[in-house]
Design a protein around this motif. Structure first.
Motif, PDB file in Angstrom:
ATOM      1  N   LEU A  16       0.821  -1.209   0.000  1.00  0.00           N
ATOM      2  CA  LEU A  16       0.000   0.000   0.000  1.00  0.00           C
ATOM      3  C   LEU A  16       0.855   1.260   0.000  1.00  0.00           C
ATOM      4  CD1 LEU A  16      -2.685  -1.082   2.645  1.00  0.00           C
ATOM      5  CD2 LEU A  16      -2.834  -1.208   0.140  1.00  0.00           C
ATOM      6  N   ILE A  17       2.112   1.112   0.444  1.00  0.00           N
ATOM      7  CA  ILE A  17       3.002   2.270   0.526  1.00  0.00           C
ATOM      8  C   ILE A  17       3.781   2.457  -0.763  1.00  0.00           C
ATOM      9  CG2 ILE A  17       4.948   3.257   1.794  1.00  0.00           C
ATOM     10  CD1 ILE A  17       4.003   1.652   4.230  1.00  0.00           C
ATOM     11  N   SER A  18       4.270   1.349  -1.323  1.00  0.00           N
ATOM     12  CA  SER A  18       5.068   1.437  -2.544  1.00  0.00           C
ATOM     13  C   SER A  18       4.894   0.173  -3.369  1.00  0.00           C
ATOM     14  CB  SER A  18       6.550   1.627  -2.199  1.00  0.00           C
ATOM     15  OG  SER A  18       7.352   1.560  -3.377  1.00  0.00           O
ATOM     16  N   GLN A  19       4.793   0.355  -4.689  1.00  0.00           N
ATOM     17  CA  GLN A  19       4.682  -0.782  -5.610  1.00  0.00           C
ATOM     18  C   GLN A  19       6.031  -1.185  -6.202  1.00  0.00           C
ATOM     19  OE1 GLN A  19       1.679  -2.343  -6.209  1.00  0.00           O
ATOM     20  NE2 GLN A  19       0.875  -0.998  -4.612  1.00  0.00           N
ATOM     21  N   ASN A  20       7.106  -0.510  -5.776  1.00  0.00           N
ATOM     22  CA  ASN A  20       8.423  -0.763  -6.363  1.00  0.00           C
ATOM     23  C   ASN A  20       8.981  -2.136  -5.989  1.00  0.00           C
ATOM     24  OD1 ASN A  20       8.406   1.795  -7.517  1.00  0.00           O
ATOM     25  ND2 ASN A  20       9.412   2.728  -5.739  1.00  0.00           N
ATOM     26  N   TYR A  21       8.526  -2.678  -4.866  1.00  0.00           N
ATOM     27  CA  TYR A  21       9.109  -3.924  -4.380  1.00  0.00           C
ATOM     28  C   TYR A  21       8.058  -5.035  -4.288  1.00  0.00           C
ATOM     29  CZ  TYR A  21      11.910  -0.019  -2.603  1.00  0.00           C
ATOM     30  OH  TYR A  21      12.606   1.155  -2.497  1.00  0.00           O
ATOM     31  N   TRP A  22       7.100  -5.028  -5.196  1.00  0.00           N
ATOM     32  CA  TRP A  22       5.961  -5.936  -5.051  1.00  0.00           C
ATOM     33  C   TRP A  22       6.377  -7.402  -5.181  1.00  0.00           C
ATOM     34  CZ3 TRP A  22       4.310  -9.197  -8.944  1.00  0.00           C
ATOM     35  CH2 TRP A  22       4.808  -8.953 -10.230  1.00  0.00           C
ATOM     36  N   ARG A  23       7.361  -7.705  -6.036  1.00  0.00           N
ATOM     37  CA  ARG A  23       7.786  -9.099  -6.164  1.00  0.00           C
ATOM     38  C   ARG A  23       8.424  -9.597  -4.865  1.00  0.00           C
ATOM     39  NH1 ARG A  23       9.306  -6.985 -11.186  1.00  0.00           N
ATOM     40  NH2 ARG A  23       8.249  -7.935 -12.973  1.00  0.00           N
ATOM     41  N   GLY A  24       9.329  -8.788  -4.327  1.00  0.00           N
ATOM     42  CA  GLY A  24       9.984  -9.176  -3.079  1.00  0.00           C
ATOM     43  C   GLY A  24       9.014  -9.264  -1.917  1.00  0.00           C
ATOM     44  N   THR A  25       8.039  -8.335  -1.874  1.00  0.00           N
ATOM     45  CA  THR A  25       7.051  -8.357  -0.791  1.00  0.00           C
ATOM     46  C   THR A  25       6.194  -9.608  -0.861  1.00  0.00           C
ATOM     47  OG1 THR A  25       6.979  -5.928  -0.773  1.00  0.00           O
ATOM     48  CG2 THR A  25       5.137  -7.097   0.257  1.00  0.00           C
ATOM     49  N   LEU A  26       5.741  -9.974  -2.061  1.00  0.00           N
ATOM     50  CA  LEU A  26       4.949 -11.199  -2.214  1.00  0.00           C
ATOM     51  C   LEU A  26       5.779 -12.436  -1.863  1.00  0.00           C
ATOM     52  CD1 LEU A  26       2.969 -10.505  -5.530  1.00  0.00           C
ATOM     53  CD2 LEU A  26       2.087 -10.497  -3.184  1.00  0.00           C
ATOM     54  N   ALA A  27       7.038 -12.469  -2.321  1.00  0.00           N
ATOM     55  CA  ALA A  27       7.905 -13.615  -2.012  1.00  0.00           C
ATOM     56  C   ALA A  27       8.135 -13.730  -0.509  1.00  0.00           C
ATOM     57  CB  ALA A  27       9.240 -13.468  -2.740  1.00  0.00           C
ATOM     58  N   ASN A  28       8.338 -12.597   0.149  1.00  0.00           N
ATOM     59  CA  ASN A  28       8.549 -12.606   1.601  1.00  0.00           C
ATOM     60  C   ASN A  28       7.301 -13.104   2.333  1.00  0.00           C
ATOM     61  OD1 ASN A  28      10.100 -11.831   4.062  1.00  0.00           O
ATOM     62  ND2 ASN A  28       8.433 -10.351   4.283  1.00  0.00           N
ATOM     63  N   ALA A  29       6.118 -12.682   1.853  1.00  0.00           N
ATOM     64  CA  ALA A  29       4.868 -13.115   2.493  1.00  0.00           C
ATOM     65  C   ALA A  29       4.681 -14.625   2.357  1.00  0.00           C
ATOM     66  CB  ALA A  29       3.680 -12.371   1.877  1.00  0.00           C
ATOM     67  N   VAL A  30       4.884 -15.146   1.153  1.00  0.00           N
ATOM     68  CA  VAL A  30       4.706 -16.584   0.929  1.00  0.00           C
ATOM     69  C   VAL A  30       5.702 -17.384   1.754  1.00  0.00           C
ATOM     70  CG1 VAL A  30       4.890 -18.416  -0.791  1.00  0.00           C
ATOM     71  CG2 VAL A  30       3.723 -16.284  -1.371  1.00  0.00           C
ATOM     72  N   LEU A  31       6.971 -16.976   1.741  1.00  0.00           N
ATOM     73  CA  LEU A  31       8.003 -17.704   2.474  1.00  0.00           C
ATOM     74  C   LEU A  31       7.759 -17.658   3.982  1.00  0.00           C
ATOM     75  CD1 LEU A  31      10.630 -19.290   2.310  1.00  0.00           C
ATOM     76  CD2 LEU A  31      11.875 -17.119   2.385  1.00  0.00           C
ATOM     77  N   THR A  32       7.351 -16.490   4.487  1.00  0.00           N
ATOM     78  CA  THR A  32       7.111 -16.363   5.929  1.00  0.00           C
ATOM     79  C   THR A  32       5.965 -17.258   6.373  1.00  0.00           C
ATOM     80  OG1 THR A  32       7.903 -14.071   5.923  1.00  0.00           O
ATOM     81  CG2 THR A  32       6.534 -14.750   7.779  1.00  0.00           C
ATOM     82  N   VAL A  33       4.863 -17.240   5.635  1.00  0.00           N
ATOM     83  CA  VAL A  33       3.725 -18.095   5.993  1.00  0.00           C
ATOM     84  C   VAL A  33       4.129 -19.572   5.954  1.00  0.00           C
ATOM     85  CG1 VAL A  33       1.439 -18.857   5.261  1.00  0.00           C
ATOM     86  CG2 VAL A  33       1.976 -16.419   5.298  1.00  0.00           C
ATOM     87  N   ALA A  34       4.927 -19.956   4.945  1.00  0.00           N
ATOM     88  CA  ALA A  34       5.376 -21.346   4.854  1.00  0.00           C
ATOM     89  C   ALA A  34       6.259 -21.724   6.038  1.00  0.00           C
ATOM     90  CB  ALA A  34       6.126 -21.563   3.544  1.00  0.00           C
ATOM     91  N   ILE A  35       7.168 -20.835   6.417  1.00  0.00           N
ATOM     92  CA  ILE A  35       8.054 -21.111   7.556  1.00  0.00           C
ATOM     93  C   ILE A  35       7.257 -21.150   8.862  1.00  0.00           C
ATOM     94  CG2 ILE A  35       9.969 -20.191   8.912  1.00  0.00           C
ATOM     95  CD1 ILE A  35      11.221 -19.182   6.348  1.00  0.00           C
TER      96      ILE A  35
END
Length: 433
Positions: A16-35
Motif C-alpha cells: 500500500l506504501i510502494s509498488q516498487n518492491y511488489w515481487r519481493g514483498t509477495l515472495a517474503n509473504a509466501v516464504l514467511t507463511v510457509a516457515i
C-alpha cells in the motif's frame, strides 16, 4: 482461524506504501507463511500468549527476510533499492507481531467469556486427571469445557469429578456430548489397549491431547503447550485429510503423469516382451482392497498364465515353475508393477502407501492382527515403507502392518520422496521378489 489472515495482511501492507518492491514483498509473504506453518505457529494451542511465541516468530521473520534480501541483493546492485525493500520488510515484521498480539488477546477474551469453547473429556481418573478437571473448570481461557472423565471401570468419581462412563463407552460419549477434545491423563490400562480404542474416537473428528509421562523429570525437554503447570502435547491427526491429503494427491498425479510419459518406452518394451513370452493378454487384472476397504482392479503386466480363482488365495508364486524368464525378470525388477501408474491417476492408488492386498487375505489378516485394518485409512501404494524396509514376500504380517501404520501417522512429502528413492535403488539392484 484469525492468525493466518492477520499475518498475511501484515506482510502485504508495504504494497500500500510502494509498488516498487511488489515481487519481493509477495515472495517474503509466501516464504514467511510457509516457515510459520512448518514451525507449528498455526497449530491450535491451549495456552495462548504472545510472549511465549515471540522468540520463534522473530527468528522465523529474520530467516525469511534474510533469504529474500539475499536474492534481492543479487538481482539489484543498488544499495538504495535493497535498503528501501528492507524497510518495507521491517514494517511488515512489526505488523505481524502486533497482529499476533491482537489475535491472542482477542482469543483469550473470547474464551474467558465462553464465546469460544470446546467440550472435553478427560481419559483417566487419577491425580493428573483430577487436577486437569479442576484447572479446566476454574480457568476458561484454555477454551475447553470439562464434561467428565472416563476410565477402565465406572467407579464413583474422585474428588467431585464425575465418571461418565468407561473407555468402552468413549465413542458413544463423544457423539452424545458433542465432544471436540479428548485429553489422555492417567488411565488404568496399557497404552496399546488405549490406542486401539482412541483410534475409533479420533476417526470421529476429535482432537487428541496427552499428558506425557515423566513430565516432572524434565527428561523429555520442554513442551510447547500446557494447562496450568501440566504440559500437554497434541497427538497428530492419524488420517490423511485436509491440506495434507491435497498435497499428497497432487504429488501423486504429477508423479504418475510424468512417469507414464518418461517411462513410455519401457512400458512398450515390457508389453512386447510379455506378448512374445505368453501371447495375447499382456495385462493382468486382480481385485484388491483400497482406501476405506473399497475394492478395485489393480493392473499389472502378466508374468504367468492367469487363474483368477487361484490368484485370489495363493499367497506367493515366487517359486512357481509357470513363471517364465521374462516374467521372473519383470517381477525381480518390479517392472510388472508399472501399469499401476494408471491406477494412481484414477485415484485408486497412491505412489507410496500400504501394499494393496486381495480380499481373502485382508479378511484373514484383519482377524489375526488388530492393527491390520487400520492400513486402509489411506490409499494403497505402488511402493511403501514396509516394502523398502525389507518386508516383502514371506515376511511377518504384523511387522508390515506396524510399518504401514507408522507411515500413515508420520506422513510427510519428504517421507514419500525417501521411499521413492529407496524403491529406485531396490529396482536398480534387482532386489524384488
Amino acid at each position: 482461524m484469525l492468525t493466518a489472515p492477520i499475518d498475511v495482511v501484515g506482510l502485504l501492507v508495504p504494497l500500500l506504501i510502494s509498488q516498487n518492491y511488489w515481487r519481493g514483498t509477495l515472495a517474503n509473504a509466501v516464504l514467511t507463511v510457509a516457515i510459520f506453518a512448518s514451525g507449528g505457529l498455526y497449530r491450535a494451542r491451549r495456552h495462548v500468549g504472545i510472549l511465549d511465541e515471540l522468540p520463534s516468530i522473530c527468528g522465523r521473520l529474520l530467516a525469511s527476510a534474510a533469504v529474500v534480501a539475499i536474492i534481492a541483493a543479487e538481482r539489484h546492485e543498488s544499495v538504495h533499492y535493497v535498503g528501501g525493500f528492507m524497510r518495507g520488510v521491517a514494517l511488515s515484521a512489526g505488523l505481524v507481531i502486533v497482529g499476533r498480539a491482537f489475535s491472542r488477546a482477542l482469543t483469550i477474551a473470547a474464551r474467558k467469556r465462553r464465546w469460544v469453547e470446546h467440550n472435553a473429556i478427560i481419559i483417566g481418573s487419577g491425580p493428573v486427571g483430577l487436577e486437569l478437571a479442576r484447572l479446566l473448570r476454574r480457568y476458561p481461557q484454555y477454551g475447553l469445557r470439562f464434561v467428565g472423565c472416563v476410565d477402565v471401570t465406572r467407579d464413583e468419581g474422585v474428588g467431585g469429578v464425575p465418571l461418565i462412563g468407561t473407555l468402552d463407552d468413549l465413542e458413544k460419549l463423544t457423539d452424545m456430548l458433542e465432544c471436540d477434545v479428548l485429553i489422555i491423563a492417567d488411565p488404568a490400562c496399557s497404552e496399546s489397549a488405549l490406542m486401539e480404542i482412541l483410534l475409533q474416537a479420533v476417526n470421529s473428528r476429535t482432537d487428541l491431547w496427552a499428558v506425557p509421562r515423566l513430565w516432572g523429570s524434565r527428561s523429555l525437554g520442554g513442551y510447547p503447550d500446557h494447562i496450568g503447570a501440566i504440559p500437554i502435547v497434541k497427538i497428530g491427526d492419524t488420517r490423511l485429510s485436509g491440506p495434507r491429503w491435497a498435497v499428497k494427491r497432487a504429488s501423486d498425479v504429477v508423479f504418475a503423469a510424468a512417469a507414464l510419459i518418461v517411462l513410455s518406452p519401457v512400458l512398450l518394451l515390457c508389453a512386447l516382451a510379455t506378448f512374445l513370452d505368453g501371447g495375447r493378454g499382456i495385462f493382468f487384472y486382480q481385485e484388491r482392497i483400497g482406501r476405506h476397504g473399497k475394492p478395485f482392479k489393480v493392473i499389472k503386466f502378466r508374468s504367468m498364465p492367469a487363474d483368477e480363482r487361484e490368484s485370489q488365495t495363493n499367497w506367493s508364486i515366487a517359486h512357481d515353475q509357470r513363471v517364465g524368464p521374462v516374467g521372473r525378470f519383470m517381477r525381480r525388477t518390479s517392472l510388472d508393477e508399472l501399469p499401476q501408474l494408471w491406477n494412481i491417476l484414477r485415484g485408486e492408488m497412491s505412489v507410496v502407501g500400504p501394499r494393496p492386498e486381495r480380499p481373502h487375505f485382508v479378511e484373514k489378516f484383519s482377524v489375526e492382527f488388530p492393527t491390520y485394518a487400520m492400513r486402509h485409512r489411506v490409499p494403497v501404494g505402488l511402493t511403501g515403507l514396509a516394502q523398502v524396509s525389507g518386508l516383502r514376500g514371506d515376511t511377518p504380517i504384523s511387522d508390515r502392518a506396524r510399518f504401514d501404520n507408522y507411515y500413515i501417522e508420520n506422513w510427510s512429502l519428504w517421507l514419500d520422496i525417501k521411499v521413492v528413492l529407496r524403491t529406485i535403488a531396490e529396482v536398480v539392484r534387482g532386489g524384488g521378489r
